[in-house]
Design a protein around this motif. Structure first.
Motif, PDB file in Angstrom:
ATOM      1  N   ARG B 267      -1.562   3.690   7.090  1.00 13.95           N
ATOM      2  CA  ARG B 267      -2.896   4.324   7.684  1.00 13.95           C
ATOM      3  C   ARG B 267      -2.828   5.843   7.239  1.00 13.95           C
ATOM      4  NH1 ARG B 267      -5.914   2.072  12.463  1.00 13.95           N
ATOM      5  NH2 ARG B 267      -6.906   4.336  12.556  1.00 13.95           N
ATOM      6  N   TRP B 270      -3.824   6.084   3.749  1.00  9.57           N
ATOM      7  CA  TRP B 270      -5.366   5.955   3.654  1.00  9.57           C
ATOM      8  C   TRP B 270      -6.172   6.761   3.895  1.00  9.57           C
ATOM      9  CZ3 TRP B 270      -7.332   0.329   3.884  1.00  9.57           C
ATOM     10  CH2 TRP B 270      -6.616  -0.590   3.561  1.00  9.57           C
ATOM     11  N   ARG B 272      -5.184  10.292   4.645  1.00  9.88           N
ATOM     12  CA  ARG B 272      -4.958  11.531   4.607  1.00  9.88           C
ATOM     13  C   ARG B 272      -4.959  11.828   2.889  1.00  9.88           C
ATOM     14  NH1 ARG B 272      -4.403  15.016   8.775  1.00  9.88           N
ATOM     15  NH2 ARG B 272      -4.893  16.742   6.937  1.00  9.88           N
ATOM     16  N   MET B 273      -4.525  10.654   2.293  1.00  7.41           N
ATOM     17  CA  MET B 273      -4.391  10.830   0.822  1.00  7.41           C
ATOM     18  C   MET B 273      -5.691  10.011  -0.002  1.00  7.41           C
ATOM     19  SD  MET B 273      -0.449  10.154   0.203  1.00  7.41           S
ATOM     20  CE  MET B 273      -0.372  10.610  -1.735  1.00  7.41           C
ATOM     21  N   LYS B 274      -6.404   9.177   0.813  1.00  9.92           N
ATOM     22  CA  LYS B 274      -7.397   8.383   0.421  1.00  9.92           C
ATOM     23  C   LYS B 274      -6.831   7.423  -0.447  1.00  9.92           C
ATOM     24  CE  LYS B 274      -9.858  11.170   2.944  1.00  9.92           C
ATOM     25  NZ  LYS B 274     -10.068  10.806   4.351  1.00  9.92           N
ATOM     26  N   GLN B 275      -5.644   6.976  -0.331  1.00  8.65           N
ATOM     27  CA  GLN B 275      -5.320   6.037  -1.300  1.00  8.65           C
ATOM     28  C   GLN B 275      -4.870   4.765  -0.892  1.00  8.65           C
ATOM     29  OE1 GLN B 275      -4.794   6.767  -4.814  1.00  8.65           O
ATOM     30  NE2 GLN B 275      -5.970   8.565  -3.920  1.00  8.65           N
TER      31      GLN B 275
END
Lengths: 320, 320
Positions: B267, B270, B272-275
């Motif tokens: 999570r 997803w 903070r890194m948008k990955q």
């Protein structure tokens, strides 16, 4: 209302925000190129600080203040990304930031605003209640209002994303596609393209449930009496007066996108590009995928405007 | 069982797969550095072709075949990422590919395998049923078995990710953290570090519900009688014999991670890194976040091994 914004203001903004904003990468995906039938260069603003391009405009507005103005802080009303962006921009200058947020705003975005140190002020939903609450704070504190999009410094800052995209796309672009809500990004991009790539067309992607930009440009006057109904929570605002004037002067094509297509494009970006983008970003990809004849064989720039998603309320889960 | 694998094999693999595999970027996140208390360089193998590092090993194995071997195709058993990787690798050489998959495998991964042109063969769950089905196909077709991890060419190929990470991290690394399941990535990374950065330690992140690598290395012999129970669907395999021997020879520290911590790290990546990374990748980040004293102030490399997630069955949704 701000004075006219020019390409020189975009160039000045680029220099002003350079010490603070990330120069985000341009991403490619052969899988998406094959699906779209064109060559797409994605400007990854979801990897910008605060997870959205909004940091560019907010940062430009904060650092354009005089020391005396800055001392009294800044204020805004925002359902999310602009609020977080202004909070972090204010923190970068160590000044106060007041953010008015409507009840019902996305939880993860409110948490981000608070984490950056801003003071949250709740209000009723609706633009009138938000503007009234914000005006009260400005009067009480002397803070400078930094409107999410109807602000010259904000528009100029948003235009810097397109400047970087043009410089890093590995060649000229035929068209750049950006989402349109209040019109800050759209207007800034229009200025950037006019100054740096006059042969490049601007296409705006707008939700069918909030398509007042299309209507406003078609009628030649701003349409403001509508109730937005779209999953794109960043695009529910009304096209502002400065954005309207800039878009009308520069010419912009509007493609209207249904939410179902936006959500499908969002899933596609997650699955094939492994990038977390929010619906308000995915709409630009959806516009390209939904109009294969319009974009066939072109060199297309797409601004992925943000990636702030509430992971507990994904649109395909709530739709089921 | 393969002959010994060496650092030279990793170098040869890097040259062999270069025309086919992506040189994936190294990502940084100041937010995660702050949380972890160290400097983390993420090797973005979720952006590799097929969405996982597995393409490296599969591609090396396919392109190491003689023309005569290649003519009869390749076969494997895989719950997902290796199957997709071998399918695309075979397609890149225009040879046949047979993939045995257990009932109950992740739907999105099966769809990817089929889309790359491989023939799917269903079997009962469990390693014995999978190996038997695969042996039958090899006997019937003459296809070359490419085991997901107990294969010299696969191990050498997986090691190329660490080579690239060392070259692109912007300076030396103190430690590299990778997930361990069957041991292909772990063993390949051990060889790469020994040859290219002998001062850099190897740390393996292993699910507490499938921690047989820790037990095997502690006992000095392979533990194979266990039933995996973990959300990390890519790490349910049993440490292979060649991986065991390489890891024992080179020395590797194992950190065991609970699924809840892995899901929280997923999570975080997803948000903070948008990955988009899968649980089997997130476990390496979870190991770093869960042992602040171990990593404090270090220069840490983390291999984000893959990003193939079933978006309709996210672990925090099913856990609720």
């Amino acid at each position: 209302m701000p004075a006219a914004v020019t390409f020189d203001d975009v160039l000045a903004a680029a220099a002003r925000i350079a010490p603070h904003a990330h120069p985000t990468p341009v991403l490619r995906s052969s899988a998406i190129d094959a699906l779209a039938g064109c060559r797409v260069s994605f400007k990854a603003e979801h990897l910008q600080r605060t997870g959205a391009f909004k940091f560019r405009g907010a940062c430009n507005a904060v650092w354009a203040l005089t020391d005396e103005q800055a001392r009294r802080g800044v204020a805004t009303h925002s359902s999310g990304n602009h609020g977080a962006a202004l909070a972090l921009a204010a923190a970068s200058r160590r000044i106060a930031c007041h953010v008015v947020v409507p009840h019902g705003a996305v939880a993860s975005k409110l948490a981000a605003i608070a984490a950056y140190g801003a003071v949250l002020h709740r209000c009723e939903p609706g633009i009138a209640a938000r503007e009234a609450a914000c005006a009260g704070i400005v009067q009480a504190t002397g803070a400078q209002l930094v409107h999410p999009y109807a602000d010259a410094a904000v528009i100029a800052g948003q235009g810097t994303a397109a400047l970087e995209l043009l410089a890093s796309a590995g060649g000229p672009l035929d068209v750049v596609v950006v989402p349109v809500g209040g019109g800050g990004l759209a207007a800034g991009t229009a200025l950037a393209l006019a100054g740096a790539a006059p042969g490049c067309r601007l296409v705006l992607a707008e939700p069918s449930g909030a398509a007042e930009t299309r209507d406003s440009l078609a009628r030649g006057e701003r349409v403001t009496d509508f109730v937005p109904d779209t999953v794109c929570d960043g695009l529910r605002g009304t096209l502002g007066q400065p954005g309207f004037e800039i878009l009308r002067a520069h010419g912009a094509e509007v493609l209207v996108v249904d939410d179902a297509d936006t959500v499908a494009a969002m899933r596609l970006a997650w699955q094939r590009m492994k990038q977390v983008i929010e619906p308000s970003s995915a709409i630009a990809l959806a516009a390209v995928l939904g109009h294969p004849a319009r974009f066939a064989g072109l060199r297309v720039g797409v601004v992925l405007s943000g990636g702030n998603v509430d992971l507990d309320a994904l649109p395909w889960a709530t739709a089921a």
